[in-house]
Every structure is written in structure tokens, then in C-alpha cells.
Design an enzyme around this catalytic site. Structure first.
Site, PDB file in Angstrom:
ATOM      1  N   GLU A 149       0.844  -1.198   0.000  1.00  0.00           N
ATOM      2  CA  GLU A 149       0.000   0.000   0.000  1.00  0.00           C
ATOM      3  C   GLU A 149       0.880   1.250   0.000  1.00  0.00           C
ATOM      4  O   GLU A 149       1.821   1.345   0.771  1.00  0.00           O
ATOM      5  CB  GLU A 149      -0.906  -0.022   1.235  1.00  0.00           C
ATOM      6  CG  GLU A 149      -1.827   1.167   1.332  1.00  0.00           C
ATOM      7  CD  GLU A 149      -2.604   1.389   0.036  1.00  0.00           C
ATOM      8  OE1 GLU A 149      -3.323   0.488  -0.403  1.00  0.00           O
ATOM      9  OE2 GLU A 149      -2.472   2.490  -0.546  1.00  0.00           O
ATOM     10  N   GLY A 258       9.360  11.145  10.567  1.00  0.00           N
ATOM     11  CA  GLY A 258       8.863  10.257  11.622  1.00  0.00           C
ATOM     12  C   GLY A 258       7.757   9.398  11.047  1.00  0.00           C
ATOM     13  O   GLY A 258       7.783   9.069   9.861  1.00  0.00           O
ATOM     14  N   CYS A 261       5.913   4.599   9.273  1.00  0.00           N
ATOM     15  CA  CYS A 261       6.455   3.853   8.130  1.00  0.00           C
ATOM     16  C   CYS A 261       7.941   4.089   7.886  1.00  0.00           C
ATOM     17  O   CYS A 261       8.741   3.161   8.006  1.00  0.00           O
ATOM     18  CB  CYS A 261       5.662   4.189   6.879  1.00  0.00           C
ATOM     19  SG  CYS A 261       3.972   3.595   6.983  1.00  0.00           S
TER      20      CYS A 261
HETATM   21  P1  NAD Z   1      -2.108   0.243  12.640  1.00  0.00           P
HETATM   22  O1  NAD Z   1      -1.245  -0.065  13.791  1.00  0.00           O
HETATM   23  O2  NAD Z   1      -2.736   1.583  12.495  1.00  0.00           O
HETATM   24  O3  NAD Z   1      -3.292  -0.839  12.566  1.00  0.00           O
HETATM   25  C1  NAD Z   1      -3.140  -2.202  12.699  1.00  0.00           C
HETATM   26  C2  NAD Z   1      -4.463  -2.800  13.189  1.00  0.00           C
HETATM   27  O4  NAD Z   1      -4.331  -4.212  13.235  1.00  0.00           O
HETATM   28  C3  NAD Z   1      -4.861  -2.346  14.603  1.00  0.00           C
HETATM   29  O5  NAD Z   1      -6.177  -1.858  14.599  1.00  0.00           O
HETATM   30  C4  NAD Z   1      -4.751  -3.638  15.432  1.00  0.00           C
HETATM   31  O6  NAD Z   1      -5.681  -3.712  16.493  1.00  0.00           O
HETATM   32  C5  NAD Z   1      -5.034  -4.678  14.366  1.00  0.00           C
HETATM   33  N1  NAD Z   1      -4.566  -6.030  14.713  1.00  0.00           N
HETATM   34  C6  NAD Z   1      -3.430  -6.403  15.328  1.00  0.00           C
HETATM   35  N2  NAD Z   1      -3.377  -7.748  15.428  1.00  0.00           N
HETATM   36  C7  NAD Z   1      -4.516  -8.223  14.876  1.00  0.00           C
HETATM   37  C8  NAD Z   1      -5.051  -9.534  14.685  1.00  0.00           C
HETATM   38  N3  NAD Z   1      -4.397 -10.607  15.079  1.00  0.00           N
HETATM   39  N4  NAD Z   1      -6.259  -9.641  14.088  1.00  0.00           N
HETATM   40  C9  NAD Z   1      -6.937  -8.542  13.677  1.00  0.00           C
HETATM   41  N5  NAD Z   1      -6.476  -7.280  13.828  1.00  0.00           N
HETATM   42  C10 NAD Z   1      -5.287  -7.131  14.406  1.00  0.00           C
HETATM   43  O7  NAD Z   1      -1.243  -0.091  11.349  1.00  0.00           O
HETATM   44  P2  NAD Z   1      -1.252   0.658   9.934  1.00  0.00           P
HETATM   45  O8  NAD Z   1      -0.624   1.999  10.066  1.00  0.00           O
HETATM   46  O9  NAD Z   1      -2.597   0.535   9.317  1.00  0.00           O
HETATM   47  O10 NAD Z   1      -0.227  -0.257   9.133  1.00  0.00           O
HETATM   48  C11 NAD Z   1      -0.525  -1.593   8.756  1.00  0.00           C
HETATM   49  C12 NAD Z   1       0.544  -2.044   7.775  1.00  0.00           C
HETATM   50  O11 NAD Z   1       0.501  -1.232   6.599  1.00  0.00           O
HETATM   51  C13 NAD Z   1       1.971  -1.933   8.297  1.00  0.00           C
HETATM   52  O12 NAD Z   1       2.740  -2.967   7.757  1.00  0.00           O
HETATM   53  C14 NAD Z   1       2.440  -0.604   7.730  1.00  0.00           C
HETATM   54  O13 NAD Z   1       3.835  -0.540   7.589  1.00  0.00           O
HETATM   55  C15 NAD Z   1       1.767  -0.605   6.376  1.00  0.00           C
HETATM   56  N6  NAD Z   1       1.528   0.727   5.792  1.00  0.00           N
HETATM   57  C16 NAD Z   1       1.126   1.756   6.594  1.00  0.00           C
HETATM   58  C17 NAD Z   1       0.877   3.003   6.020  1.00  0.00           C
HETATM   59  C18 NAD Z   1       0.452   4.167   6.880  1.00  0.00           C
HETATM   60  O14 NAD Z   1       0.513   5.296   6.386  1.00  0.00           O
HETATM   61  N7  NAD Z   1       0.037   3.960   8.129  1.00  0.00           N
HETATM   62  C19 NAD Z   1       1.016   3.185   4.640  1.00  0.00           C
HETATM   63  C20 NAD Z   1       1.388   2.098   3.860  1.00  0.00           C
HETATM   64  C21 NAD Z   1       1.638   0.869   4.449  1.00  0.00           C
END
Ligand code: NAD
Length: 437
Positions: A149, A258, A261
Site C-alpha cells: 500500500e 517520523g 512507516c
Molecule cells: P495500525 O497499527 O494503524 O493498525 C493495525 C491494526 O491491526 C490495529 O487496529 C490492530 O488492532 C489490528 N490487529 C493487530 N493484530 C490483529 C489480529 N491478530 N487480528 C486482527 N487485527 C489485528 O497499522 P497501519 O498503520 O494501518 O499499518 C498496517 C501495515 O501497513 C503496516 O505494515 C504498515 O507498515 C503498512 N503501511 C502503513 C501506512 C500508513 O501510512 N500507516 C502506509 C502504507 C503501508
């Protein structure tokens, strides 16, 4: 199509909501019971511009549902997105315990063909690990796709609905066909769906984030050098950015990158390199320079106050790691707060969206104001950590009236030097001349 999204953070919730917006039936699964309860009650648990409207619309249309039951999620979707955390492990690598833990459950729970789509940012080879983990228990056909993503927090909905590109890593014709069908409405303007192997897809995300982190870091070093030799980084930036090979974006110096990511992704790629016997020297420097950049303003603050910060009071404008988000993960503001508290200073903060998250971290060690001007009352100095638009054109006479002192430390270069010179304030920024009154 029937879609399930496991993990409803910044990526999962936006993915689920935007896929519902194009008519899919989406079930989102999260282990956080409170979060799921809020979402079931129609509340968006994060701040992300434009999300609320489409969230509400799709809940009303019965296309977007939330559950804590993985079983329910897996039964519903033909395509199962994993949008789970991949945090930094102690050694800098990406911790895959969430991804592989859920994959293990998936193997036990699925009983018909599913496409498991990894949307989390994961190291090269993770799709293979996911496949092997599911295969241990599965007694039906499935495919694993890597679909990194690229959305940006603060623009996540727009980025998802109108992506510059979609990367799909898979060797399964059946899975690729389903992914093309699912994403077709998002690429009507002709932006590409780039299909490749899983490993290349996984690396594409790390390469993109590391490149952007390196671009910012390079500019931060140019800014630091500008200060040594009396050049102005704003002018250098303009001069460089007009070269189309370089581009104007990501050239703004500041107090370091920061967020959830860049910091972890650069470290994870660096660590993956080591595991493959490759030394990413450039990434090692990026990590090191960014760490020191987060506190680059601090020596200026100490010098201005003759190294005596005890009982001095500071307003901090901006706590989120960047504007238009409430995310404070690895935010430079946190480093600044730690440093100031260490020296016995008092801190009053204001951020349009991120104060609740910072309250959870610092409690009553710092104060939280209701407005940007309230934060200034009686303080000796203002420090700017995040470039929210509302900080860009303050009422300077009101600012001077509220403050006890008359100095701004600007970690985001919000003001033109020519303008601030007229305001009867001392002003320290990044890569530019200091103004002292
Ligand atoms: P986040 O921490 O905001 O959300 C993760 C969610 O997963 C939380 O709500 C948590 O409760 C849930 N979770 C944890 N364990 C779980 C399980 N066993 N079953 C169901 N739900 C569960 O994370 P995010 O920022 O959305 O990032 C997710 C991934 O996407 C990461 O690998 C990140 O590097 C990647 N990413 C993030 C962004 C960004 O801007 N935040 C952009 C691109 C990619």
C-alpha cells in the site's frame, strides 16, 4: 465482490471503506474490541480527512461491517486483505508475528478458495512464509498476493481512490484476474496496475519508502551545511527542485522524518540487506542522520537560553508526525518533549488532532491547550514541530502579546525570513540565517 480486511488501522480501515465505496461487500476484522465497538456504532476511530463521509455512507448501505471474529471474516471474503502491523523488532527487522500468527489461523479456518492479500509492508520472502504457514493446515486451494500500500496518512482516502499505481505481486493467473477486477474502478484514468512477482512487489514498497526517506535526509544535510556556510536552504531548494530529474517534492528540510512507516521501513530494509549479505551503506547513513536531525533545534534552544532551561516554559505547536493526521508514532515532537522535560522545562502544547494520543503518552507531565494561542500564554518561547496549515499565518501581534518571551524555534521553516524580520521576534529555523533581536 466479497472482501474481508484483517486489521483496521490507517491502512485496513481506509482499504475496507474505499473498497465498499466501489460496491463491494466488506467485512473488517480487528482484535481490538473497543475499536470494533466504536466502528459498529458508526464512529471512525482515527483522524483521516474525508474518511468519515464514505465510512458513514457505506455502513448505511450495509456494505461495510465490523467484527472481532476472524472466523466470520474468513467465511465472508473471497479476497482477504492482511493490513496488520509490522512493527520494528529489537534488531531493526520487521516483526512478522501478527502476519504469521493470523496466517496460521487462516490455514485452520478456510475451507474454500481464498486469495490472501498482504497489504502490510513486509520484507522480501514474506509471501512465501505466509503461503507455507497457511499450507501447514489448509485443506483447500488458496493464493497469496503481495499488494503493498502506498497511501499517505492525511491523504489516505484520495490516494486509495485515485492511486498513482497499484502493485500486484503474484504468480497465480486466477489471483491476478481477481485483483484486476477488484481494482479496475480505481484506475479508470489510466494509471497502471503493475503486475510482478511477489518478491519484487515486497521490495518495491521498501525501495520507495527508503528512497523518499533518503531524499528528505539528503535535504536535511544540505540544510545543516547551509547553516555552516551562510547559504539559504530555501533558495537552494527552489534552485534544485526546478530540475525535472529531481522534482520539487520531498525537498523541504526539517526536524527529521517520523511516522509509522519511514523509520521502521528504512531500518527493516537495512536489516534485510545484512541478512542477504548486502550492506546498504546509504540506508545506514539515512538512519543515523535522521536520528540526530530530530533534535537539531535543541542546541539552538540551549544556546539562546544560555544552557539554562530549568523552569523555562515552551509552547509546542504541532505534535503529529506530519499535518492532517493524529498519528504520533516516531514524531519529532516526542523527542523534543523528552529533551525539554529532561532539562526541567515546562511545556504547553497544541495540535489540532493529535493531543489525545500524546496525553496517553505523557499524561500530566505536559499541558494541553485548547487553541494555538492559548498554548502561548506566558511562555518563554514557541517551538514548531508540525507544519499544520493553521500555523502558517498566525496573528503575530497576538502571538507577541500572549508570550512572555519573544523567540520562535521553527522546525518546519513555516515563515519567510523577509516576513518574520518585520515581526520583532528572534527566529531560528532549519538551514537559514538566525534572526536575533
Ligand atoms: P495500525 O497499527 O494503524 O493498525 C493495525 C491494526 O491491526 C490495529 O487496529 C490492530 O488492532 C489490528 N490487529 C493487530 N493484530 C490483529 C489480529 N491478530 N487480528 C486482527 N487485527 C489485528 O497499522 P497501519 O498503520 O494501518 O499499518 C498496517 C501495515 O501497513 C503496516 O505494515 C504498515 O507498515 C503498512 N503501511 C502503513 C501506512 C500508513 O501510512 N500507516 C502506509 C502504507 C503501508
Amino acid at each position: 465482490m466479497k472482501i474481508s480486511v484483517i486489521g483496521t488501522g490507517y491502512v485496513g480501515l481506509v482499504t475496507g471503506t474505499c473498497l465498499a465505496e466501489t460496491g463491494n461487500e466488506v467485512v473488517c476484522v480487528d482484535i481490538d474490541k473497543d475499536k470494533v465497538k466504536k466502528m459498529q456504532g458508526g464512529e471512525v476511530p482515527i483522524y483521516e480527512p474525508h474518511l468519515e463521509v464514505i465510512f458513514e455512507r457505506n455502513i448505511k448501505a450495509n456494505r461495510l461491517k465490523f467484527t472481532t471474529s476472524l472466523e466470520e471474516g474468513l467465511e465472508h471474503g473471497e479476497i482477504i486483505f492482511l493490513a496488520l502491523p509490522t512493527p520494528e523488532d529489537e534488531d531493526g527487522s520487521a516483526d512478522l508475528k501478527y502476519i504469521l500468527g493470523v496466517s496460521d489461523d487462516i490455514g485452520k479456518l478456510i475451507s474454500e478458495y481464498k486469495v490472501i492479500v498482504d497489504k502490510s509492508t513486509v520484507p522480501v520472502g514474506t509471501a512465501e512464509k505466509v503461503r507455507a504457514t497457511i499450507e501447514k493446515n489448509a485443506n483447500c486451494d488458496f493464493d497469496v498476493v503481495s499488494n503493498p500500500e502506498f497511501l499517505r496518512e492525511g491523504f489516505a482516502v484520495d490516494d486509495f481512490l485515485k492511486p498513482e499505481r497499484i502493485v500486484v505481486g503474484s504468480s497465480s493467473v486466477r489471483a491476478i484476474e481477481l485483483m484486476n477486477k477488484l481494482y479496475k474502478p480505481f484506475v479508470r484514468s489510466g494509471n497502471p496496475i503493475i503486475v510482478m512477482d511477489e518478491k519484487s512487489a515486497e521490495l518495491t514498497k521498501y525501495a520507495a519508502n527508503s528512497f523518499l526517506a533518503a531524499k528528505i535526509t539528503f535535504m536535511n544535510e544540505i540544510a545543516n551545511y547551509c547553516e555552516k556556510v551562510g547559504a539559504d536552504v530555501d533558495k537552494v531548494r527552489r534552485g534544485m527542485g526546478t530540475d525535472s530529474r529531481i522534482g520539487k517534492r520531498f525537498l523541504f528540510p526539517g526536524i527529521g522524518y517520523g511516522g509509522s512507516c519511514f523509520p521502521k521501513d528504512v531500518k527493516a530494509l537495512h536489516k534485510s540487506g545484512k541478512e542477504a549479505n548486502y550492506d546498504f551503506q546509504i540506508l545506514e547513513s539515512v538512519i543515523k542522520v535522521n536520528q540526530s536531525q530530530k533534535t537539531i533545534l535543541f542546541p539552538k534552544i540551549e544556546q539562546h537560553f544560555d544552557s539554562n532551561l530549568k523552569d523555562k516554559s515552551f509552547a509546542i505547536w504541532g505534535l503529529a508526525f506530519k499535518p492532517e493526521t493524529d498519528d504520533i508514532r516516531e514524531a519529532p515532537s516526542l523527542y523534543m518533549i523528552d529533551k525539554l522535560l529532561e532539562k526541567g522545562a515546562h511545556i504547553k502544547t497544541f495540535d489540532p488532532e493529535a493531543m489525545d494520543n500524546v496525553k496517553r503518552k505523557f499524561g500530566d507531565k505536559i499541558e494541553f491547550a485548547n487553541s494555538m494561542y492559548e498554548a502561548l500564554e506566558g511562555v518563554d518561547a514557541l517551538i514548531i514541530c508540525t507544519e499544520w496549515s493553521i500555523f502558517r499565518t498566525p496573528n503575530f501581534s497576538k502571538l507577541r502579546d500572549k508570550m512572555n518571551g519573544n523567540v520562535i524555534f521553527d522546525g518546519r521553516n513555516l515563515y519567510d525570513l523577509e516576513d518574520i524580520e518585520k515581526e520583532n521576534l528572534s527566529y531560528y529555523s532549519i538551514g537559514r540565517e538566525n534572526i536575533k533581536i
